[in-house]
Design an enzyme around this catalytic site. Structure first.
Site, short mmCIF file in Angstrom:
data_model
loop_
_atom_site.label_atom_id
_atom_site.label_comp_id
_atom_site.label_asym_id
_atom_site.label_seq_id
_atom_site.Cartn_x
_atom_site.Cartn_y
_atom_site.Cartn_z
N ASP A 125 0.76 -1.20 0.18
CA ASP A 125 -0.08 0.02 0.00
C ASP A 125 0.84 1.12 0.09
O ASP A 125 2.09 0.98 0.20
CB ASP A 125 -0.81 -0.03 1.11
CG ASP A 125 -0.19 -0.14 2.65
OD1 ASP A 125 0.97 0.27 2.77
OD2 ASP A 125 -0.72 -0.83 3.35
N ASP A 146 1.68 4.99 1.64
CA ASP A 146 1.36 6.05 3.01
C ASP A 146 2.08 7.21 2.32
O ASP A 146 3.01 7.48 1.81
CB ASP A 146 2.26 5.40 4.19
CG ASP A 146 1.73 3.81 4.61
OD1 ASP A 146 0.41 3.87 4.69
OD2 ASP A 146 2.57 2.95 4.26
N ASP A 198 9.82 3.54 12.83
CA ASP A 198 10.41 2.69 13.38
C ASP A 198 11.79 2.19 12.96
O ASP A 198 12.70 2.30 13.61
CB ASP A 198 9.63 1.51 13.65
CG ASP A 198 8.95 1.07 12.26
OD1 ASP A 198 9.23 1.68 11.23
OD2 ASP A 198 7.85 0.19 12.19
P1 ATP Z 1 3.79 -2.63 4.83
O1 ATP Z 1 4.55 -3.20 3.39
O2 ATP Z 1 3.29 -3.74 5.54
O3 ATP Z 1 2.75 -1.41 4.26
P2 ATP Z 1 5.00 -0.49 6.06
O4 ATP Z 1 6.43 -0.19 6.21
O5 ATP Z 1 4.13 0.61 4.96
O6 ATP Z 1 4.88 -1.89 5.60
P3 ATP Z 1 2.88 0.30 7.77
O7 ATP Z 1 2.48 -0.43 8.96
O8 ATP Z 1 1.97 0.77 6.56
O9 ATP Z 1 4.09 -0.34 7.36
O10 ATP Z 1 3.28 1.84 8.38
C1 ATP Z 1 3.58 2.93 7.37
C2 ATP Z 1 4.90 3.63 7.87
O11 ATP Z 1 4.58 3.91 9.37
C3 ATP Z 1 6.20 2.64 8.49
O12 ATP Z 1 6.86 2.33 7.21
C4 ATP Z 1 6.73 3.35 9.44
O13 ATP Z 1 7.64 4.40 8.85
C5 ATP Z 1 5.65 3.93 10.34
N1 ATP Z 1 5.15 3.11 11.48
C6 ATP Z 1 4.39 2.29 11.27
N2 ATP Z 1 3.76 1.60 12.44
C7 ATP Z 1 5.06 2.12 13.45
C8 ATP Z 1 5.24 1.93 14.66
N3 ATP Z 1 4.56 0.98 15.42
N4 ATP Z 1 6.24 2.84 15.24
C9 ATP Z 1 7.05 3.71 14.44
N5 ATP Z 1 6.71 3.81 13.12
C10 ATP Z 1 5.72 3.12 12.72
MG MG Z 2 2.40 0.62 4.17
#
Ligand code: ATP
Ligand code: MG
Length: 439
Positions: A62, A64, A142
């Site tokens: 997805d 963001d 994170d």
């Molecule tokens: P995915 O491919 O699963 O979507 P993602 O890295 O985009 O992986 P998301 O859960 O969609 O993960 O979160 C988007 C972003 O928000 C992360 O890349 C990170 O920068 C931040 N983030 C999400 N959860 C946390 C957390 N618990 N603590 C700190 N930052 C977070």
């Molecule tokens: Mg994401």
């Protein structure tokens, strides 16, 4: 190739010509959101998994978006926008089935030992709505590889945390002091396992070391949040790797305690391989774009304890079907108090269990009735796994495989053939009993 500015917080800026992200790889809807924020005069970046995965040449799950617009201001720009979240407020812009998550820049809250009621005494962040600058937003994320920003103004990538170096070397590294960051939000331990498994990255030793000692912090996480994380760990094509990593870091035991305890034992000299096979098969389905369901996943994750308990109940005189039902009724409530399982998944999960003993009944009209059962397909897939794990005769699974591929006419012939064979077997058994001296 990097344009370094002269402040400790100045990012590396990777120009469009020096990275591989092109707008053609970004979803149209994400681009729409990025451009509209920008033309309204707000900062507008793609961040997180979208940037990370595109840089790695992978397809993002997805997209963001990060901005300096407040959620209400984002809401004012898009008709199709909802504000969600209590812990932190986010804007979701919805286009059909695609949701673009728009987060306002936030600062991390210092978990210093003040009386801030946003923290519990274990310094977990309870409220997290302090808005901040782009730089602050980068440092509250994170992992370094998750804190790269794609700038829609000039298509460059901004890197405050040396995430690009880690991305190139395949290193997953927590931003900041690892113990502090895990205490702030223990789910980051599960996220560490998720990204290491999904990307095939090695955890930096400082990121890996605190996980085993801090694993018990997961006990404070609400069951509903754990359910969501478990789906992300197991239903995206890298479940087997995630399972092995969760076990390695002592996290699986915090989530599925009874299953974990059994995995440490052997049965008749054999290790338990059922879950590994189930996850490998789930991964194969995901990678072949076949549907997967949380009901089947949880059926597999909880099968060992349910099966073992059902065997005990059977020795106490319960019929196999009743024994499985009672075992599930005992184990599920305990499990749900740790990891939620919504009823719409728990109900079909129990049906998958309850149909298992019925596969052994192959005479008369019973097979036809079972074939017509709405949960037949999932229950059959489960039977195939049990056969692969050596828990039921492979012949039984083969029989049920064949009966589905034969057309109705042959099917009825096959069924009556089986009925005759079963009768013959019963007769033979009876004869043997009669001729074998007892006592
Ligand atoms: P995915 O491919 O699963 O979507 P993602 O890295 O985009 O992986 P998301 O859960 O969609 O993960 O979160 C988007 C972003 O928000 C992360 O890349 C990170 O920068 C931040 N983030 C999400 N959860 C946390 C957390 N618990 N603590 C700190 N930052 C977070
Ligand atoms: Mg994401």
């Amino acid at each position: 190739m990097y344009l370094q500015e002269n402040s400790p917080l100045s990012p590396k800026i990777i120009a469009r010509a020096d990275h591989n992200i092109s707008r053609a790889q970004i979803s149209e809807n994400a681009l729409k959101v990025l451009y509209r924020l920008r033309s309204a005069g707000y900062a507008s970046y793609m961040v997180g998994g979208g940037v990370r995965d595109l840089l790695l040449g992978r397809e993002p799950k997805d997209f963001d978006v990060a901005t300096d617009a407040r959620p209400e201001q984002v809401h004012a720009l898009f008709r199709n926008c909802r504000i969600i979240g209590r812990r932190f407020r986010l804007a979701h812009v919805q286009f059909g089935r695609e949701i673009i998550e728009v987060a306002t820049f936030r600062a991390s809250q210092e978990p210093a030992g003040d009386q801030d009621d946003a923290h519990t005494d274990t310094s977990r962040i309870m409220r997290d709505n302090t808005y901040g600058t782009l730089e602050q937003d980068a440092f509250r994320r994170d992992f370094t590889v998750n804190a790269l920003y794609y700038d829609i103004r000039d298509f460059s990538v901004r890197d405050y945390v040396d995430g690009l170096t880690d991305l190139r070397s395949g290193t997953l590294r927590l931003i900041g002091e690892p113990h502090t960051r895990y205490r702030e939000d223990p789910v980051r331990m599960l996220r560490a396992v998720r990204f290491a498994s999904k990307l095939g990255f090695r955890m930096h030793p400082d990121t890996a070391a605190p996980i085993v000692p801090l694993a018990a912090l997961l006990d404070d996480i609400p069951p509903a949040r754990l359910f969501e994380e478990i789906l992300k760990l197991f239903l995206y094509g890298f479940g087997l790797q995630a399972f092995e990593n969760l076990r390695h870091y002592g996290l699986f035991a915090r989530l599925f305690a009874r299953t974990d305890a059994i995995l440490d034992t052997e049965e008749q000299g054999f290790p338990h391989t059922f879950i590994a096979q189930a996850l490998a098969s789930t991964d194969a389905r995901v990678n072949a774009d076949k549907p997967v369901t949380p009901a089947f996943l949880f059926a597999a994750l909880l099968w060992e304890p349910v099966r073992q308990r059902a065997m005990v109940l059977e020795t106490q005189g319960l019929h196999p079907g009743d024994a499985i039902r009672s075992a599930a009724d005992e184990i599920l409530p305990q499990q749900i108090s740790r990891v939620a399982l919504p009823r719409r998944f728990a109900t079909p999960m129990i049906e998958i269990y309850q149909l298992q003993p019925r596969f052994a009944q192959r005479d008369g009209k019973r097979p036809l009735r079972l074939l017509a059962h709405p949960r037949f397909r999932a229950a059959y897939d489960f039977l195939v796994l049990r056969a692969a794990a050596g828990e039921v005769e492979p012949e039984l699974a083969r029989w049920w495989t064949e009966i589905q591929t034969t057309d109705a006419a042959v099917e009825s012939g096959m069924l009556s053939a089986v009925t005759h064979a079963a009768r013959r077997r019963t007769r033979r058994r009876r004869r043997r009993r009669e001729t074998t001296p007892s006592g």
